[in-house]
Design a protein around this motif. Sequence first.
Motif, PDB file in Angstrom:
ATOM      1  N   GLY A 252       0.888  -1.580  -0.180  1.00 49.56           N
ATOM      2  CA  GLY A 252       0.367   0.073  -0.258  1.00 49.56           C
ATOM      3  C   GLY A 252       1.135   1.401  -0.187  1.00 49.56           C
ATOM      4  N   GLY A 253       1.687   0.972  -0.802  1.00 52.52           N
ATOM      5  CA  GLY A 253       2.815   2.462  -0.570  1.00 52.52           C
ATOM      6  C   GLY A 253       3.560   2.853   0.713  1.00 52.52           C
ATOM      7  N   THR A 254       3.607   2.001   2.101  1.00 49.08           N
ATOM      8  CA  THR A 254       4.345   2.569   2.911  1.00 49.08           C
ATOM      9  C   THR A 254       5.790   2.091   3.066  1.00 49.08           C
ATOM     10  OG1 THR A 254       3.939  -0.376   3.725  1.00 49.08           O
ATOM     11  CG2 THR A 254       2.482   1.642   4.366  1.00 49.08           C
ATOM     12  N   TRP A 255       6.311   1.316   1.686  1.00 52.88           N
ATOM     13  CA  TRP A 255       7.674   0.985   1.530  1.00 52.88           C
ATOM     14  C   TRP A 255       7.728   0.739  -0.018  1.00 52.88           C
ATOM     15  CZ3 TRP A 255       9.534  -3.439  -0.330  1.00 52.88           C
ATOM     16  CH2 TRP A 255       8.791  -4.860   0.165  1.00 52.88           C
ATOM     17  N   VAL A 256       9.442   0.791  -0.426  1.00 57.94           N
ATOM     18  CA  VAL A 256       8.662   0.447  -1.839  1.00 57.94           C
ATOM     19  C   VAL A 256      10.256  -0.064  -1.915  1.00 57.94           C
ATOM     20  CG1 VAL A 256       9.888   2.053  -4.032  1.00 57.94           C
ATOM     21  CG2 VAL A 256       7.831   3.103  -2.340  1.00 57.94           C
ATOM     22  N   LEU A 257       9.844  -1.150  -3.434  1.00 59.52           N
ATOM     23  CA  LEU A 257      11.352  -1.836  -3.149  1.00 59.52           C
ATOM     24  C   LEU A 257      11.893  -0.926  -4.431  1.00 59.52           C
ATOM     25  CD1 LEU A 257      12.533  -4.893  -2.725  1.00 59.52           C
ATOM     26  CD2 LEU A 257      11.415  -5.755  -4.638  1.00 59.52           C
ATOM     27  N   ALA A 258      13.478  -1.379  -4.588  1.00 57.86           N
ATOM     28  CA  ALA A 258      13.955  -1.133  -4.970  1.00 57.86           C
ATOM     29  C   ALA A 258      14.611  -1.895  -5.858  1.00 57.86           C
ATOM     30  CB  ALA A 258      14.751  -0.024  -5.058  1.00 57.86           C
TER      31      ALA A 258
ATOM     32  N   PRO B 179       7.231  10.761   7.930  1.00 55.73           N
ATOM     33  CA  PRO B 179       5.651  10.596   7.600  1.00 55.73           C
ATOM     34  C   PRO B 179       4.972   9.278   6.501  1.00 55.73           C
ATOM     35  CG  PRO B 179       7.599  12.272   6.845  1.00 55.73           C
ATOM     36  CD  PRO B 179       8.131  11.300   7.480  1.00 55.73           C
ATOM     37  N   GLY B 180       5.635   9.458   5.889  1.00 56.27           N
ATOM     38  CA  GLY B 180       5.447   8.359   4.225  1.00 56.27           C
ATOM     39  C   GLY B 180       4.082   7.627   4.977  1.00 56.27           C
ATOM     40  N   ILE B 181       4.836   6.833   5.777  1.00 55.52           N
ATOM     41  CA  ILE B 181       4.731   5.178   6.302  1.00 55.52           C
ATOM     42  C   ILE B 181       2.921   5.482   6.552  1.00 55.52           C
ATOM     43  CG2 ILE B 181       4.309   3.433   7.840  1.00 55.52           C
ATOM     44  CD1 ILE B 181       7.038   3.981   7.354  1.00 55.52           C
ATOM     45  N   GLN B 182       2.644   6.903   7.361  1.00 56.14           N
ATOM     46  CA  GLN B 182       1.403   6.966   8.205  1.00 56.14           C
ATOM     47  C   GLN B 182       0.572   7.100   6.827  1.00 56.14           C
ATOM     48  OE1 GLN B 182       0.386   8.726  11.745  1.00 56.14           O
ATOM     49  NE2 GLN B 182       3.812   8.653  12.807  1.00 56.14           N
ATOM     50  N   ALA B 183       1.229   8.244   6.139  1.00 55.76           N
ATOM     51  CA  ALA B 183      -0.263   9.160   5.262  1.00 55.76           C
ATOM     52  C   ALA B 183      -0.335   7.610   4.300  1.00 55.76           C
ATOM     53  CB  ALA B 183       0.722   9.493   4.170  1.00 55.76           C
TER      54      ALA B 183
END
Length: 309
Positions: A90-96, A155-159
């Motif tokens: 859900g966008g809480t983290w990104v795989l690079a 902040p992006g995790i909670q968002a």
Amino acid sequence: MSAAMAGAVDLSALKNKADNASRPPAANGPADDAAATGTPAVIDVTEATFQAEVVDRSMQVPVVVDLWAEWCGPCKQLSPVLERLAQESGGTWVLAKVDVDANPRIAQLFQVQSIPTVIAIAGGQPVEAFAGAQPEPQIRQWITALLDALREQLPGIQAAEQAAGAAEVEEEPEDPRFTAAEEALDNGDFAAAETAYRQILEAEPNNEQAQAALAQVRFSARAENADPAAIERADAAPDDLDAQLAASDAELATQQVEAAFDRLVRTVKRTSGDDRNRVRQHLIDMFELFPDGDPRVTNARRALASALF
């Protein structure tokens, strides 16, 4: 399976090359773009894009860097699991994803000794890492712990979690049986997770999702208590069935996949009756931990068939 990255790594070592690379201008930074346009959960990263896609983005959400290569067998086992979990995040983290053959400077930057190696970047710095393919339940726990530790800092995790929660209101509710099992697994309660998956299979014997999850849970419970010394004890007592099973678990837990399979095939050859069936089932359960088409499983299945017949 994880270890915190000690000391600071100067990720700006790649910045000059990135700055010289041509890329479309953006009104917002990577994290703002993610919120506005929906950043892909899985990104192929090069030395030229590392600064923007990994370092800058990690100021908002964790970026999990998967260092892999085409010739790496364990990478082909691990990468699909990471990709699937990233798609579910859900966008809480990104795989690079980083091909180390095409981007050797990135591997050198992290002083990578072997692949696959997975490194979590947060706030522009590596914070956690592990090497080698791992069972999916352990990877889920690693990611959950990572998000829990960084939720207040990034902040992006909670968002992303809030956005996902709003979307879920409109979706059909999840199967509460699987939810209970996954919560138990996230809490490290393997016994409760196994019980939950067993109950699902009692009602739906052909539920493939529950079958695969049960195999993962059973191995994770054994792997947590795997003793590396079991290998030496088993080598000294080839007729000790319990020792051979324990040693195979220890080998698999330390990524000695072929060694674990070979040990059990040899044990099948030496046993008969109930003992043989017990070893055979242990080996088949191990096969279930790997994706379809894994060449190590294919070879071991042939060896098992030859040992049985």
